[in-house]
Design a protein around this motif. Structure first.
Motif, PDB file in Angstrom:
ATOM      1  N   UNK A 282      -3.994  -7.551  11.869  1.00  0.00           N
ATOM      2  CA  UNK A 282      -5.320  -6.949  11.792  1.00  0.00           C
ATOM      3  C   UNK A 282      -5.577  -6.358  10.422  1.00  0.00           C
ATOM      4  N   UNK A 283      -6.843  -6.170  10.081  1.00  0.00           N
ATOM      5  CA  UNK A 283      -7.208  -5.776   8.723  1.00  0.00           C
ATOM      6  C   UNK A 283      -7.479  -4.287   8.577  1.00  0.00           C
ATOM      7  N   UNK A 284      -7.167  -3.471   9.581  1.00  0.00           N
ATOM      8  CA  UNK A 284      -7.413  -2.051   9.459  1.00  0.00           C
ATOM      9  C   UNK A 284      -6.530  -1.460   8.377  1.00  0.00           C
ATOM     10  N   UNK A 285      -7.070  -0.429   7.705  1.00  0.00           N
ATOM     11  CA  UNK A 285      -6.443   0.076   6.504  1.00  0.00           C
ATOM     12  C   UNK A 285      -5.006   0.500   6.637  1.00  0.00           C
ATOM     13  N   UNK A 286      -4.713   1.455   7.531  1.00  0.00           N
ATOM     14  CA  UNK A 286      -3.360   1.987   7.576  1.00  0.00           C
ATOM     15  C   UNK A 286      -2.374   1.013   8.195  1.00  0.00           C
ATOM     16  N   UNK A 287      -2.851  -0.009   8.928  1.00  0.00           N
ATOM     17  CA  UNK A 287      -1.934  -1.051   9.381  1.00  0.00           C
ATOM     18  C   UNK A 287      -1.387  -1.827   8.188  1.00  0.00           C
ATOM     19  N   UNK A 288      -2.221  -2.006   7.158  1.00  0.00           N
ATOM     20  CA  UNK A 288      -1.754  -2.660   5.939  1.00  0.00           C
ATOM     21  C   UNK A 288      -0.575  -1.896   5.359  1.00  0.00           C
ATOM     22  N   UNK A 289      -0.712  -0.577   5.300  1.00  0.00           N
ATOM     23  CA  UNK A 289       0.342   0.263   4.732  1.00  0.00           C
ATOM     24  C   UNK A 289       1.602   0.211   5.580  1.00  0.00           C
ATOM     25  N   UNK A 290       1.460   0.339   6.884  1.00  0.00           N
ATOM     26  CA  UNK A 290       2.608   0.428   7.775  1.00  0.00           C
ATOM     27  C   UNK A 290       3.344  -0.897   7.911  1.00  0.00           C
ATOM     28  N   UNK A 291       2.628  -2.007   7.735  1.00  0.00           N
ATOM     29  CA  UNK A 291       3.269  -3.312   7.864  1.00  0.00           C
ATOM     30  C   UNK A 291       3.971  -3.756   6.590  1.00  0.00           C
ATOM     31  N   UNK A 292       3.770  -3.053   5.503  1.00  0.00           N
ATOM     32  CA  UNK A 292       4.330  -3.453   4.214  1.00  0.00           C
ATOM     33  C   UNK A 292       5.200  -2.321   3.676  1.00  0.00           C
ATOM     34  N   UNK A 293       6.498  -2.446   3.835  1.00  0.00           N
ATOM     35  CA  UNK A 293       7.396  -1.357   3.453  1.00  0.00           C
ATOM     36  C   UNK A 293       7.334  -1.036   1.960  1.00  0.00           C
ATOM     37  N   UNK A 294       7.330  -2.038   1.065  1.00  0.00           N
ATOM     38  CA  UNK A 294       7.198  -1.686  -0.359  1.00  0.00           C
ATOM     39  C   UNK A 294       5.912  -0.925  -0.665  1.00  0.00           C
ATOM     40  N   UNK A 295       4.813  -1.301  -0.002  1.00  0.00           N
ATOM     41  CA  UNK A 295       3.551  -0.599  -0.225  1.00  0.00           C
ATOM     42  C   UNK A 295       3.634   0.834   0.290  1.00  0.00           C
ATOM     43  N   UNK A 296       4.303   1.025   1.428  1.00  0.00           N
ATOM     44  CA  UNK A 296       4.495   2.360   1.987  1.00  0.00           C
ATOM     45  C   UNK A 296       5.287   3.244   1.036  1.00  0.00           C
ATOM     46  N   UNK A 297       6.369   2.710   0.464  1.00  0.00           N
ATOM     47  CA  UNK A 297       7.196   3.482  -0.461  1.00  0.00           C
ATOM     48  C   UNK A 297       6.443   3.785  -1.750  1.00  0.00           C
ATOM     49  N   UNK A 298       5.682   2.809  -2.239  1.00  0.00           N
ATOM     50  CA  UNK A 298       4.867   3.027  -3.432  1.00  0.00           C
ATOM     51  C   UNK A 298       3.875   4.159  -3.198  1.00  0.00           C
ATOM     52  N   UNK A 299       3.184   4.117  -2.059  1.00  0.00           N
ATOM     53  CA  UNK A 299       2.188   5.143  -1.758  1.00  0.00           C
ATOM     54  C   UNK A 299       2.829   6.520  -1.629  1.00  0.00           C
ATOM     55  N   UNK A 300       3.983   6.597  -0.956  1.00  0.00           N
ATOM     56  CA  UNK A 300       4.660   7.880  -0.779  1.00  0.00           C
ATOM     57  C   UNK A 300       5.087   8.471  -2.116  1.00  0.00           C
ATOM     58  N   UNK A 301       5.657   7.628  -2.985  1.00  0.00           N
ATOM     59  CA  UNK A 301       6.089   8.102  -4.297  1.00  0.00           C
ATOM     60  C   UNK A 301       4.899   8.587  -5.122  1.00  0.00           C
ATOM     61  N   UNK A 302       3.789   7.853  -5.067  1.00  0.00           N
ATOM     62  CA  UNK A 302       2.599   8.258  -5.817  1.00  0.00           C
ATOM     63  C   UNK A 302       1.982   9.536  -5.255  1.00  0.00           C
ATOM     64  N   UNK A 303       2.028   9.697  -3.936  1.00  0.00           N
ATOM     65  CA  UNK A 303       1.518  10.930  -3.337  1.00  0.00           C
ATOM     66  C   UNK A 303       2.266  12.155  -3.847  1.00  0.00           C
ATOM     67  N   UNK A 304       3.592  12.062  -3.919  1.00  0.00           N
ATOM     68  CA  UNK A 304       4.393  13.178  -4.430  1.00  0.00           C
ATOM     69  C   UNK A 304       4.149  13.401  -5.914  1.00  0.00           C
ATOM     70  N   UNK A 305       3.999  12.309  -6.652  1.00  0.00           N
ATOM     71  CA  UNK A 305       3.718  12.427  -8.086  1.00  0.00           C
ATOM     72  C   UNK A 305       2.416  13.189  -8.317  1.00  0.00           C
TER      73      UNK A 305
END
Length: 420
Positions: free
Chosen positions: A205-228
Motif C-alpha cells: 500500500x502507498x500510505x506514508x508511514x507504511x513506506x517507512x516501516x517496510x523499508x529498514x534502511x529508510x527507517x534507520x535514515x529517518x531515525x538518525x536524521x531526527x536525532x541530528x
C-alpha cells in the motif's frame, strides 16, 4: 530558458520564501520583548505543524499532476503568513503565522524533488538536484546578505518586503518550466524496474508511514536524521540570540552574517556532494554530516563572541550542504520503482521535523534556565544519537547505500524532459 535552468532559478528564489523570515524571527521577536523560552516554544509549534504536514504533502506531490500550481500556492501562502508577523506580535498570531509557514514550506521540498525527478528521471536526479541545491544555498546567501543590510539600513520591515519580492520572482521562475517537461509517473518513481531496489514492493500500500516501516534502511535514515535535527535546529537561532544578548553584534547584521557564512559553505558542500557520493557512497557522506554537529556545539559553547560565528556556521554549512543533496538522492535510490518516492521524502522530512520541532523548545528552555553554553553542549550531546544509529547499523546501511544495482549514472542531458 531551458527547463533545467528554470528549475535552478526557482530553487534560487524559493530559498527566501520557504522558511518565511527564518532565523530573523528570533531577533525580530527578541527586539519586541520576547524571551528565549517564548521564542523557542512558538518556533516549536510551527515545527510540529510542518512535521505533521510533510508526509501528506509528499503523498499529494505523488498524486497530483499540478505540481507547478502546488509550488505557486505554497509560495504565496508563505509570503502572506510572514507578512502577518508585521501586523501583529501577539503570541497566537505569531504562532498561527509559523503554522501556516511550516505547512506550506513542507510542501515545497517534496514538490521540488518531484518536479526534478519528473524532468530528468532517476539517472539525472543526483546531478540536477545537486545543482538545484547549489542554487538554493546561493539564494539564501543573497537573501540573507540583502536582509541584513536592509534590516540595518531601514528596519525589519524591509526584510518582509524582500521576502515578498523573492516570492514574486519564484512565481516567474516556475512559470518558465513547461508543463510538458514533467513526466508525472517518473516524478513519483513509477514505471522503473523495482526488483533491484532494497525497498521496492509494488504490491504494498502507498500510505506514508507504511513506506517507512517496510523499508529498514529508510527507517534507520529517518531515525538518525531526527536525532541530528533535535540537536541542530536550535543551534543557529540560539547562537544569534546569545551574541545579541552579549552585545557582540547588531541583531539584523549579525543574523545575516550567520546565514551568509553557513550558506556559502553549503554552496561549496552541495557542489562537492555528488562527487563525494560517487567516490565514497551515501553512507560515508551522511556520516560526515553527523560528525560535524557535536564539534559545532562545543565550539558554540566555548566561543560566544562575534568571530565565533565563522567556525560554528562553517560546520553547519558542511553538514546541511551535504545532507541537502545526499538525503533526497538516497531516498530516491531506496524507493525507485515503488511509485511512492515523494511520500518517502515526506515521511523522512516528518521524522526530521519531529527533531527540529522539539529542538527550539529544548534549547530555549535550557538557555533560559542554565545559560547559552549549557544549551549548546546539551544540543551537541543529543545529536550524538545519530552517530550511534548510523554506526550501530553500519553494515546493513552501507549495503543499502552502495548497492551496485543502483549506482547513479551520468545523465545524457539533465535539463531535457526525456533524459534517461
Amino acid at each position: 530558458m531551458k527547463p533545467g535552468r528554470a528549475l535552478e532559478a526557482l530553487s534560487f528564489f524559493v530559498a527566501d520564501v520557504q522558511a518565511g523570515i527564518g532565523p530573523f524571527l528570533g531577533v525580530f521577536l527578541q527586539a519586541r520583548g520576547w524571551g528565549a523560552d517564548q521564542i523557542g516554544t512558538v518556533m516549536t509549534i510551527g515545527g510540529i505543524a510542518g512535521m505533521l504536514a510533510t508526509s501528506p504533502a509528499g503523498a499529494l506531490v505523488d498524486a497530483t499532476r499540478h505540481k507547478r500550481a502546488l509550488v505557486v500556492i505554497a509560495g504565496v501562502m508563505t509570503v502572506l503568513a510572514s507578512g502577518l508577523l508585521w501586523i501583529s506580535h501577539a503570541y497566537w498570531t505569531v504562532a498561527a503565522s509559523q503554522v501556516v509557514t511550516a505547512i506550506t514550506g513542507a510542501a515545497l521540498g517534496p514538490a521540488l524533488a518531484g518536479i526534478t525527478l519528473g524532468m530528468v528521471r532517476r539517472d539525472g536526479f543526483d546531478r540536477q538536484f545537486g545543482r538545484n541545491q547549489v542554487a538554493n544555498h546561493a539564494g539564501n546567501v543573497v537573501a540573507a546578505a540583502l536582509s541584513g543590510w536592509l534590516g540595518w539600513r531601514y528596519g525589519f520591515g524591509a526584510v518582509f518586503a524582500l521576502s515578498a519580492v523573492f516570492g514574486l520572482l519564484s512565481l516567474v521562475a516556475v512559470s518558465l518550466i513547461p508543463a510538458g517537461a514533467i513526466d508525472h509517473d517518473a516524478a513519483r518513481g513509477a514505471g522503473t524496474d523495482a526488483g533491484a531496489d532494497a525497498c521496492a514492493d509494488s504490491a504494498a500500500p502507498t500510505t506514508g508511514f507504511r513506506v517507512l516501516l517496510q523499508c529498514r534502511p529508510l527507517l534507520l535514515l529517518a531515525a538518525a536524521l531526527g536525532l541530528f535535527h533535535l540537536g541542530n535546529a536550535a543551534m543557529l537561532p540560539l547562537y544569534g540570540l546569545a551574541i545579541v544578548a552579549a552585545h557582540q553584534g547588531e541583531p539584523s547584521a549579525f543574523t545575516a552574517e550567520t546565514i551568509v557564512i553557513a550558506q556559502l559553505v553549503m554552496v561549496v558542500a552541495a557542489m562537492s556532494a555528488n562527487r563525494l557520493i560517487r567516490w565514497r557512497g551515501y553512507w560515508w557522506v551522511i556520516l560526515l554530516t553527523f560528525l560535524a554537529l557535536p564539534a559545532r556545539g562545543l565550539i558554540a559553547a566555548s566561543v560566544i563572541h562575534a568571530w565565533g560565528v565563522w567556525p560554528v556556521q562553517a560546520l553547519d554549512g558542511i553538514g546541511a550542504g551535504l545532507q541537502s543533496v545526499a538525503v533526497p538522492a538516497l531516498v530516491v535510490r531506496l524507493l525507485e520503482g515503488t511509485g511512492r518516492v515523494n511520500v518517502g521524502q515526506g515521511v523522512v522530512m516528518t521524522v526530521q521535523g519531529a527533531g527540529a520541532a522539539l529542538s527550539p523548545a529544548l534549547g530555549g528552555i535550557l538557555a533560559q534556565r542554565f545559560g547559552y553554553p549549557v544549551a549548546f553542549i546539551a544540543l551537541g550531546a543529543v545529536s550524538t544519537g545519530s552517530l550511534i544509529v548510523w554506526l550501530g547499523f553500519g553494515a546493513s546501511l552501507r549495503h543499502a547505500c552502495t548497492s551496485t544495482a543502483n549506482v547513479p549514472r551520468e545523465p545524457v542531458d539533465e535539463a531535457a524532459p526525456s533524459a534517461s
